[in-house]
Design an enzyme around this catalytic site. Structure first.
Site, PDB file in Angstrom:
ATOM      1  N   ARG A   1       0.862  -1.189   0.000  1.00  0.00           N
ATOM      2  CA  ARG A   1       0.000   0.000   0.000  1.00  0.00           C
ATOM      3  C   ARG A   1       0.895   1.234   0.000  1.00  0.00           C
ATOM      4  NH1 ARG A   1      -2.366   0.955   5.466  1.00  0.00           N
ATOM      5  NH2 ARG A   1      -0.872   2.660   5.442  1.00  0.00           N
TER       6      ARG A   1
ATOM      7  N   HIS B   1      -3.727   4.471   4.630  1.00  0.00           N
ATOM      8  CA  HIS B   1      -4.851   3.535   4.652  1.00  0.00           C
ATOM      9  C   HIS B   1      -6.055   4.154   3.938  1.00  0.00           C
ATOM     10  CE1 HIS B   1      -7.933   0.797   6.012  1.00  0.00           C
ATOM     11  NE2 HIS B   1      -8.610   1.831   6.481  1.00  0.00           N
TER      12      HIS B   1
ATOM     13  N   TYR C   1       3.992   6.175  11.084  1.00  0.00           N
ATOM     14  CA  TYR C   1       4.269   4.824  11.601  1.00  0.00           C
ATOM     15  C   TYR C   1       5.103   3.940  10.681  1.00  0.00           C
ATOM     16  CZ  TYR C   1       0.054   3.861   8.781  1.00  0.00           C
ATOM     17  OH  TYR C   1      -0.865   3.785   7.769  1.00  0.00           O
TER      18      TYR C   1
HETATM   19  C1  LIG Z   1     -14.074  -6.397  12.181  1.00  0.00           C
HETATM   20  C2  LIG Z   1     -13.369  -5.065  12.055  1.00  0.00           C
HETATM   21  N1  LIG Z   1     -12.348  -4.776  12.891  1.00  0.00           N
HETATM   22  C3  LIG Z   1     -11.695  -3.586  12.768  1.00  0.00           C
HETATM   23  C4  LIG Z   1     -12.064  -2.672  11.825  1.00  0.00           C
HETATM   24  C5  LIG Z   1     -11.329  -1.343  11.683  1.00  0.00           C
HETATM   25  N2  LIG Z   1     -10.553  -1.380  10.442  1.00  0.00           N
HETATM   26  C6  LIG Z   1     -10.974  -0.754   9.325  1.00  0.00           C
HETATM   27  S1  LIG Z   1      -9.963  -0.988   8.046  1.00  0.00           S
HETATM   28  C7  LIG Z   1      -8.893  -1.890   8.978  1.00  0.00           C
HETATM   29  C8  LIG Z   1      -7.628  -2.439   8.394  1.00  0.00           C
HETATM   30  C9  LIG Z   1      -7.877  -3.316   7.237  1.00  0.00           C
HETATM   31  O1  LIG Z   1      -6.670  -3.804   6.787  1.00  0.00           O
HETATM   32  P1  LIG Z   1      -6.594  -4.909   5.689  1.00  0.00           P
HETATM   33  O2  LIG Z   1      -7.609  -5.978   5.948  1.00  0.00           O
HETATM   34  O3  LIG Z   1      -5.185  -5.332   5.597  1.00  0.00           O
HETATM   35  O4  LIG Z   1      -7.053  -4.189   4.349  1.00  0.00           O
HETATM   36  P2  LIG Z   1      -6.482  -2.870   3.682  1.00  0.00           P
HETATM   37  O5  LIG Z   1      -7.302  -1.722   4.221  1.00  0.00           O
HETATM   38  O6  LIG Z   1      -5.044  -2.755   3.993  1.00  0.00           O
HETATM   39  O7  LIG Z   1      -6.731  -3.051   2.227  1.00  0.00           O
HETATM   40  C10 LIG Z   1      -9.355  -2.029  10.280  1.00  0.00           C
HETATM   41  C11 LIG Z   1      -8.664  -2.779  11.352  1.00  0.00           C
HETATM   42  C12 LIG Z   1     -13.152  -3.014  10.968  1.00  0.00           C
HETATM   43  N3  LIG Z   1     -13.546  -2.210   9.992  1.00  0.00           N
HETATM   44  N4  LIG Z   1     -13.773  -4.232  11.089  1.00  0.00           N
END
Ligand SMILES: Cc1ncc(C[n+]2csc(CCOP(=O)(O)OP(=O)(O)O)c2C)c(N)n1
Length: 367
Positions: free
Chosen positions: A258, A262, A271
């Site tokens: 990425r 985010h 970070y």
């Molecule tokens: C069940 C749940 N836990 C926590 C969150 C908060 N949250 C939103 S996005 C995210 C990170 C997602 O990372 P990843 O799955 O690696 O996907 P990326 O955004 O990097 O594509 C988190 C922890 C959420 N949306 N749903």
């Protein structure tokens, strides 16, 4: 056990080092152009967000090959269950730039009529199923739809998308287990971009890869270079063909990075080490595929210049058109729930319309 070797077709400089999948020349050019659309959209939409013209945006930058490569082997009748970074899959399947901009604004041109957070795009017209911000849920939905496809004997394939962070959710485990037990036509496509907001992959799992987790569920796991669109297409083709021919589910780990935050609400410089980002800049998916195409005589610098200008013009026109549209009408909040609207809602709808209530939103999104 599975072979965890990263599958690659192109090296970091775009030279072919593996078996090149069969793809017509026009499609190769279209794939590159689509990746350019996604890259350009990111820049322009982030700028709109910074100007306060849209509330939230999630970037695909660095992941264009992973997104586009996962879309290419699918048929129009297949279904996708996307997450935050797969809007580009819907776009490959026919969603227009203007539809995306309207969704980001949440206006009356939005196919979701303002009912979703920006970037949470879906559309029946391209078989893209609605999703929630709760990470991991897409996989159980995809698994369930694949079970339905098996029971109703269609030849459709379901693709559930997830990020590396989502693999720590209970839904990930439920979906993989059930899909393998039922041998349903589903592909689980994990974009391992190595970050879940500020949590690096090392803190997410101590498994030797994410793909290896497929072994425990009894399905094939593939680990592919997600910055190499040709490798992603080859891996996805294998997985989709297996699903369509009754061979059951496959888990694909697409290793990428990425490049941005985010989301538009995040500042990754707080970070992570800029040196790490610089390493991945050298594996840029557009640069690699572009170099390959130029070497094969299928792309010129003039093409890239022309396409960039066309795409920027299309985005400008889409933004102008989208910003001229009004918010969704107040009456839309009463639709799509009941086949026959109950009398008390009919009454409320009449009052709301008579009082001229609007549905504008000018808040900020936290994630
Ligand atoms: C069940 C749940 N836990 C926590 C969150 C908060 N949250 C939103 S996005 C995210 C990170 C997602 O990372 P990843 O799955 O690696 O996907 P990326 O955004 O990097 O594509 C988190 C922890 C959420 N949306 N749903």
């Amino acid at each position: 056990m599975i072979d965890e070797t990263l599958r690659r077709v192109l090296d970091d400089d775009g030279r072919a080092i593996g078996a090149v999948p069969e793809i017509p020349a026009d499609d190769l050019r279209a794939l590159f152009r689509h990746m350019l659309v996604l890259r350009t959209m990111d820049g322009r939409m982030l700028s709109l967000q910074r100007q306060g013209r849209i509330g939230f945006y999630g970037l695909t930058t660095g992941q264009e090959a992973s997104v586009t490569g996962s879309a290419y082997p699918l048929r129009a009748s297949d279904w996708i269950f996307p997450a935050l970074r797969e809007t580009g899959v819907s776009m490959w399947r026919g969603t227009t730039i203007q539809q995306i901009v309207c969704q980001l604004i949440g206006n009356s041109g939005d196919v979701l009529i303002g009912r979703q957070m920006p970037m949470h795009f879906s559309d029946r017209a391209v078989n893209a199923v609605a999703w929630s911000s709760v990470i991991g849920t897409q996989l159980v939905h995809a698994m369930g739809a694949a079970w339905a496809a098996k029971l109703t004997k269609t030849s459709d394939v379901m693709v559930g998308y997830i990020g590396d962070g989502g693999t720590s959710s209970s839904d990930f485990h439920a979906a993989l287990n059930f899909a393998a037990v039922k041998q349903v036509p589903v592909v689980f496509f994990c974009q391992n971009n190595q970050w879940a907001i500020s949590v690096p992959i090392e803190s997410q799992t101590v498994s030797s890869s994410i793909a290896v987790k497929a072994v425990a569920y009894g399905m094939p796991g593939i680990r592919v270079d997600g910055n190499d669109v040709l490798a992603v297409i080859a891996a996805m083709r294998e997985a989709v063909d297996r699903a369509r021919s009754g061979g059951g589910p496959t888990f694909v780990e697409s290793l990428t990075f990425r490049m941005g935050g985010h989301s538009s609400s995040d500042d990754p410089t707080r970070y992570r080490d800029p040196a790490l980002v610089a390493t991945w800049e050298k594996r840029d998916p557009l640069a690699r595929f572009g170099a390959y195409l130029k070497g094969a005589g299928l792309l010129t610098d003039a093409d890239v210049e022309t396409w960039s200008a066309e795409i920027n013009d299309a985005i400008s026109a889409a933004v102008t058109a989208a910003e001229a549209l009004p918010p969704p009408g107040i009456e839309t909040i009463f639709t799509d729930v009941y086949a026959t609207m109950p009398a008390h809602l009919e009454e409320q709808k009449k009052h709301a319309i008579a009082r001229g209530l609007g549905t504008t939103f000018d808040g900020a999104f936290p994630l």
